[in-house]
Design a protein around this motif. Structure first.
Motif, PDB file in Angstrom:
ATOM      1  N   ASP A 104      38.617  33.834  -3.362  1.00 12.04           N
ATOM      2  CA  ASP A 104      37.234  35.043  -2.835  1.00 12.04           C
ATOM      3  C   ASP A 104      36.530  34.728  -0.910  1.00 12.04           C
ATOM      4  N   MET A 105      37.653  34.532  -0.722  1.00 11.70           N
ATOM      5  CA  MET A 105      37.658  34.066   1.008  1.00 11.70           C
ATOM      6  C   MET A 105      38.753  35.272   1.517  1.00 11.70           C
ATOM      7  N   PHE A 106      38.236  35.000   2.615  1.00 16.72           N
ATOM      8  CA  PHE A 106      38.307  36.914   3.854  1.00 16.72           C
ATOM      9  C   PHE A 106      39.994  36.055   4.231  1.00 16.72           C
ATOM     10  N   THR A 107      41.163  37.014   4.471  1.00 19.39           N
ATOM     11  CA  THR A 107      42.748  35.986   4.658  1.00 19.39           C
ATOM     12  C   THR A 107      43.135  36.465   5.841  1.00 19.39           C
ATOM     13  N   VAL A 108      43.620  36.390   7.127  1.00 18.13           N
ATOM     14  CA  VAL A 108      43.477  36.991   7.861  1.00 18.13           C
ATOM     15  C   VAL A 108      44.897  36.543   8.020  1.00 18.13           C
ATOM     16  N   ALA A 109      46.531  37.438   8.114  1.00 15.90           N
ATOM     17  CA  ALA A 109      47.406  36.721   8.054  1.00 15.90           C
ATOM     18  C   ALA A 109      48.620  37.139   8.965  1.00 15.90           C
ATOM     19  N   PHE A 110      49.309  36.383   9.736  1.00 21.10           N
ATOM     20  CA  PHE A 110      49.741  36.777  10.388  1.00 21.10           C
ATOM     21  C   PHE A 110      51.145  36.491  10.405  1.00 21.10           C
ATOM     22  N   VAL A 111      52.020  38.005  10.721  1.00 17.16           N
ATOM     23  CA  VAL A 111      53.582  37.421   9.396  1.00 17.16           C
ATOM     24  C   VAL A 111      54.669  38.638  11.193  1.00 17.16           C
ATOM     25  N   PHE A 112      55.423  38.034  11.012  1.00 18.17           N
ATOM     26  CA  PHE A 112      56.350  38.422  11.691  1.00 18.17           C
ATOM     27  C   PHE A 112      57.577  39.787  11.709  1.00 18.17           C
ATOM     28  N   ASN A 113      58.226  39.480   9.958  1.00 25.38           N
ATOM     29  CA  ASN A 113      58.728  40.519  10.005  1.00 25.38           C
ATOM     30  C   ASN A 113      58.205  41.279   8.680  1.00 25.38           C
ATOM     31  N   GLU A 114      58.659  42.304   8.090  1.00 26.72           N
ATOM     32  CA  GLU A 114      58.355  43.748   6.388  1.00 26.72           C
ATOM     33  C   GLU A 114      58.202  42.154   6.010  1.00 26.72           C
ATOM     34  N   ILE A 115      58.948  41.252   6.026  1.00 28.94           N
ATOM     35  CA  ILE A 115      59.525  40.470   3.997  1.00 28.94           C
ATOM     36  C   ILE A 115      58.235  39.759   4.059  1.00 28.94           C
ATOM     37  N   GLN A 116      57.194  39.346   5.748  1.00 32.86           N
ATOM     38  CA  GLN A 116      56.433  38.122   4.955  1.00 32.86           C
ATOM     39  C   GLN A 116      55.449  39.104   4.573  1.00 32.86           C
ATOM     40  N   ALA A 117      55.670  40.293   5.887  1.00 28.32           N
ATOM     41  CA  ALA A 117      53.970  41.240   5.609  1.00 28.32           C
ATOM     42  C   ALA A 117      54.252  41.647   3.525  1.00 28.32           C
ATOM     43  N   LEU A 148      38.140  33.280  15.128  1.00 25.10           N
ATOM     44  CA  LEU A 148      39.006  32.282  14.570  1.00 25.10           C
ATOM     45  C   LEU A 148      39.214  31.623  15.646  1.00 25.10           C
ATOM     46  N   MET A 149      39.405  30.110  14.397  1.00 19.18           N
ATOM     47  CA  MET A 149      39.176  29.121  15.273  1.00 19.18           C
ATOM     48  C   MET A 149      40.905  28.587  14.820  1.00 19.18           C
ATOM     49  N   LEU A 150      41.128  28.300  16.541  1.00 17.09           N
ATOM     50  CA  LEU A 150      42.654  28.667  16.143  1.00 17.09           C
ATOM     51  C   LEU A 150      42.607  26.611  16.866  1.00 17.09           C
ATOM     52  N   ASN A 151      43.421  25.895  16.921  1.00 18.21           N
ATOM     53  CA  ASN A 151      43.872  24.728  17.526  1.00 18.21           C
ATOM     54  C   ASN A 151      44.521  24.959  19.216  1.00 18.21           C
ATOM     55  N   SER A 152      45.209  26.226  19.717  1.00 24.15           N
ATOM     56  CA  SER A 152      45.611  26.909  20.547  1.00 24.15           C
ATOM     57  C   SER A 152      44.155  26.785  21.120  1.00 24.15           C
ATOM     58  N   GLY A 153      42.961  27.618  20.263  1.00 23.49           N
ATOM     59  CA  GLY A 153      41.883  28.022  21.632  1.00 23.49           C
ATOM     60  C   GLY A 153      41.421  26.651  22.142  1.00 23.49           C
ATOM     61  N   ARG A 154      41.638  25.812  21.095  1.00 23.48           N
ATOM     62  CA  ARG A 154      41.099  24.038  21.922  1.00 23.48           C
ATOM     63  C   ARG A 154      41.182  24.032  22.910  1.00 23.48           C
ATOM     64  N   ASP A 197      25.819  35.102  11.572  1.00 16.76           N
ATOM     65  CA  ASP A 197      25.717  36.778  11.163  1.00 16.76           C
ATOM     66  C   ASP A 197      27.294  37.178  12.070  1.00 16.76           C
ATOM     67  N   ILE A 198      28.219  36.168  11.923  1.00 21.40           N
ATOM     68  CA  ILE A 198      29.864  36.700  12.250  1.00 21.40           C
ATOM     69  C   ILE A 198      30.797  35.642  11.294  1.00 21.40           C
ATOM     70  N   PRO A 199      31.618  36.413  10.425  1.00 17.94           N
ATOM     71  CA  PRO A 199      32.692  35.190  10.350  1.00 17.94           C
ATOM     72  C   PRO A 199      33.669  34.595  11.204  1.00 17.94           C
ATOM     73  N   ILE A 200      33.747  33.671  10.370  1.00 15.56           N
ATOM     74  CA  ILE A 200      33.720  32.120  11.241  1.00 15.56           C
ATOM     75  C   ILE A 200      35.655  31.830  10.421  1.00 15.56           C
ATOM     76  N   ILE A 201      36.591  31.813  11.418  1.00 15.28           N
ATOM     77  CA  ILE A 201      37.915  31.646   9.870  1.00 15.28           C
ATOM     78  C   ILE A 201      38.721  30.280  10.011  1.00 15.28           C
ATOM     79  N   PHE A 202      38.530  29.945   9.408  1.00 16.17           N
ATOM     80  CA  PHE A 202      39.335  28.829   9.879  1.00 16.17           C
ATOM     81  C   PHE A 202      41.353  28.792  10.352  1.00 16.17           C
ATOM     82  N   GLY A 203      41.764  28.590  11.859  1.00 18.39           N
ATOM     83  CA  GLY A 203      43.269  28.298  10.764  1.00 18.39           C
ATOM     84  C   GLY A 203      43.768  27.259  10.608  1.00 18.39           C
TER      85      GLY A 203
END
Length: 399
Positions: free
Chosen positions: A154-167, A43-49, A85-91
Motif C-alpha cells: 500500500d505504498m505510492f509508486t512512480v514508475a519510469f518507463v521507456f516503451n509501451e511494453i514496460q508501461a 523524489l529522493m534519487l541518487n543522481s540528485g545527490r 506533509d508532502i510525499p517523499i519517494i525513495f529512488g
C-alpha cells in the motif's frame, strides 16, 4: 502519507485544472522550496545527490557507492525530518544484490517514505552492456517486481518507463504514476549532450500514453528529462498532448537554475549585459513570424549561438519555410549568403575578444565556433586580410 491520500490530492489538483509536479533532489533546501512552490511530491534519487557534488546525473549509474545506502542515508537524515506533509519517494535500485527487496521495501516504509520510484533504472542502458545485464538477470523486470511489492504494501509508486511494453508491465504491477523517461536532462553545463527533439519526445509520450489509456485510463501520466528542461518546453508538451498530466524534473529544478544563476551573477561582476536564451526559445516554439521576420530570427539565432555548430536547414525547419526560400530571403536582405554572414560574424567577434582579452589563439578559435585552429586562421585571413597571429602581434606592439 498514505497512498490513498496522495492519490486523492493528485486527483484534486487535476480536477482544478492544475498539473502534477514532482521534484527530484539531493538536498534539503531544494526539497523545502519545491514544496513551498507547490510541488506535489519529492523524489529522493541518487543522481540528485551527485548533482549537489557538481557531478552530472550520469554519476548515479557509475560504481561510486551503493545507491540505496546513499539515498537512505541523506534522505532519512536531511529530508524527512525537514519537509513535512508532502510525499517523499525513495529512488530504489531494484537490482541491488545486497538487499532483500521484500524486507528492504518494508524498511523504506518504516523510515517514513511514502513510496518508491525505480531509479537508477536499467531502462537507460542499451547496447552490449544492457545485454550483459539481461544475461546476469539484472533486467527491468526486477524494477517491475519492486513496484509490485511496494503496491502490495500500500505504498505510492512512480514508475519510469521507456516503451509501451514496460508501461504495460508497470500498470499490471499496480503503479500509480506512469512517467515516460525521455533520457538524461539536456541543457546546462553538465547536461547530457545526446538528446532528441521535443517533437520526438512528444511522439514517444503519445505512444506510451495510448497504451495507458487502453489499460487504465485514470492512471497519472507524466514525463521526465530529455529535451524537456524549462517551463517553455513543458508548456509545449502540454499543448501538444492532451493526456499529459504532469512533469517530474531533477536537473531542471536544481542543477540548471544553479548553473545559470551562479554563472551569470559571477559574470555580472566582470561584464555588463547578457542574453537570455529563453527569449529566443519562446519565439521559436511560438512561431517565428508572430514576433519578427525570418531574417531577424536567423540573425538573432547566430548572435546567440555563433560559438556552436549551426544548421541552416534546422533554422528553416523551425521557421516552417523551405531552405531555398529562407536562403533567398536572407541573401536579399543581408547582401550575402548565410555561410558568408556567419563567418564574418565570427571573425568580428574574434576581433572584439582579441581587442579586449589576452587569450591564446587556439582558445579563441574554440570560442567563436571553430574546433580546428587551422581552419579558423584560414577564414580569419580570408575575411580580414591578415592572420590572427599578425593581428595579435599588432595589438601587442601598440600596447
Amino acid at each position: 502519507m498514505e497512498r490513498e491520500k496522495i492519490l486523492g490530492n493528485l486527483r484534486a489538483e487535476l480536477a482544478m485544472g492544475n498539473h502534477i509536479i514532482g521534484v527530484s533532489t539531493g538536498t534539503g533546501i531544494t526539497a523545502k522550496y519545491a514544496k513551498q512552490g507547490g510541488a506535489d511530491f519529492i523524489l529522493m534519487l541518487n543522481s540528485g545527490r551527485f548533482r549537489q557534488m557538481g557531478r552530472s546525473s550520469l554519476a548515479g549509474f557509475l560504481p561510486f557507492c551503493n545507491s540505496n545506502d546513499m539515498v537512505m542515508d541523506f534522505a532519512s537524515r536531511e529530508i524527512i525530518p525537514l519537509v513535512k506533509d508532502i510525499p517523499i519517494i525513495f529512488g530504489l535500485n531494484a537490482s541491488d544484490p545486497t538487499k532483500n527487496m521484500d524486507d528492504y521495501i518494508i524498511e523504506i516504509k518504516d523510515r517514513g517514505f511514502s513510496g518508491i520510484n525505480n531509479y537508477p533504472t536499467v531502462g537507460l542502458i542499451d547496447g552490449k552492456f544492457s545485454e550483459a545485464l539481461e544475461d546476469e538477470g539484472n533486467s527491468y523486470l526486477l524494477e517491475v517486481e519492486a513496484i509490485r511489492i511496494a503496491h502490495n504494501r500500500d505504498m505510492f509508486t512512480v514508475a519510469f518507463v521507456f516503451n509501451e511494453i514496460q508501461a504495460t508491465q508497470m500498470i499490471e504491477a499496480g503503479a500509480d504514476v506512469i512517467c515516460v523517461h525521455l533520457g538524461l536532462t539536456e541543457g546546462g553545463l553538465l547536461g547530457a549532450k545526446k538528446v532528441f527533439s521535443l517533437e520526438a519526445a512528444k511522439i514517444r509520450a503519445d505512444n506510451i500514453f495510448k497504451i495507458c489509456n487502453e489499460l487504465k485510463p485514470g492512471i497519472v501520466k507524466m514525463i521526465y528529462g530529455g529535451p524537456v528542461k524549462t517551463p517553455i518546453d513543458v508548456q509545449y508538451m502540454y499543448s501538444n498532448n492532451e493526456d499529459l498530466m504532469g512533469y517530474i524534473g531533477g536537473s531542471s529544478f536544481e542543477r540548471i537554475p544553479s548553473e545559470k544563476s551562479i554563472t551569470n551573477i559571477t559574470k555580472a561582476f566582470k561584464v555588463t549585459g547578457k542574453l537570455d536564451e529563453d527569449d529566443l526559445m519562446v519565439k521559436m516554439l511560438d512561431g517565428v513570424t508572430k514576433h519578427y521576420d525570418y531574417v531577424e530570427f536567423v540573425k538573432e539565432y547566430i548572435a546567440q549561438n555563433y560559438m556552436n555548430e549551426i544548421s541552416f536547414s534546422d533554422l528553416a525547419k523551425v521557421a516552417h519555410v523551405s531552405r531555398s526560400y529562407l536562403s533567398s530571403l536572407f541573401k536579399k536582405s543581408v547582401g550575402c549568403s548565410f555561410q558568408e554572414y556567419i563567418v564574418r560574424f565570427r571573425m568580428d567577434r574574434a576581433i572584439e575578444i582579441l581587442d579586449r582579452d589576452k587569450i591564446q589563439l587556439s582558445e579563441l578559435a574554440y570560442l567563436v565556433g571553430y574546433q580546428d585552429y587551422a581552419q579558423f586562421s584560414k577564414m580569419f585571413k580570408k575575411v580580414k586580410g591578415f592572420s590572427p597571429k599578425q593581428y595579435k602581434s599588432n595589438i601587442n606592439t601598440k600596447t
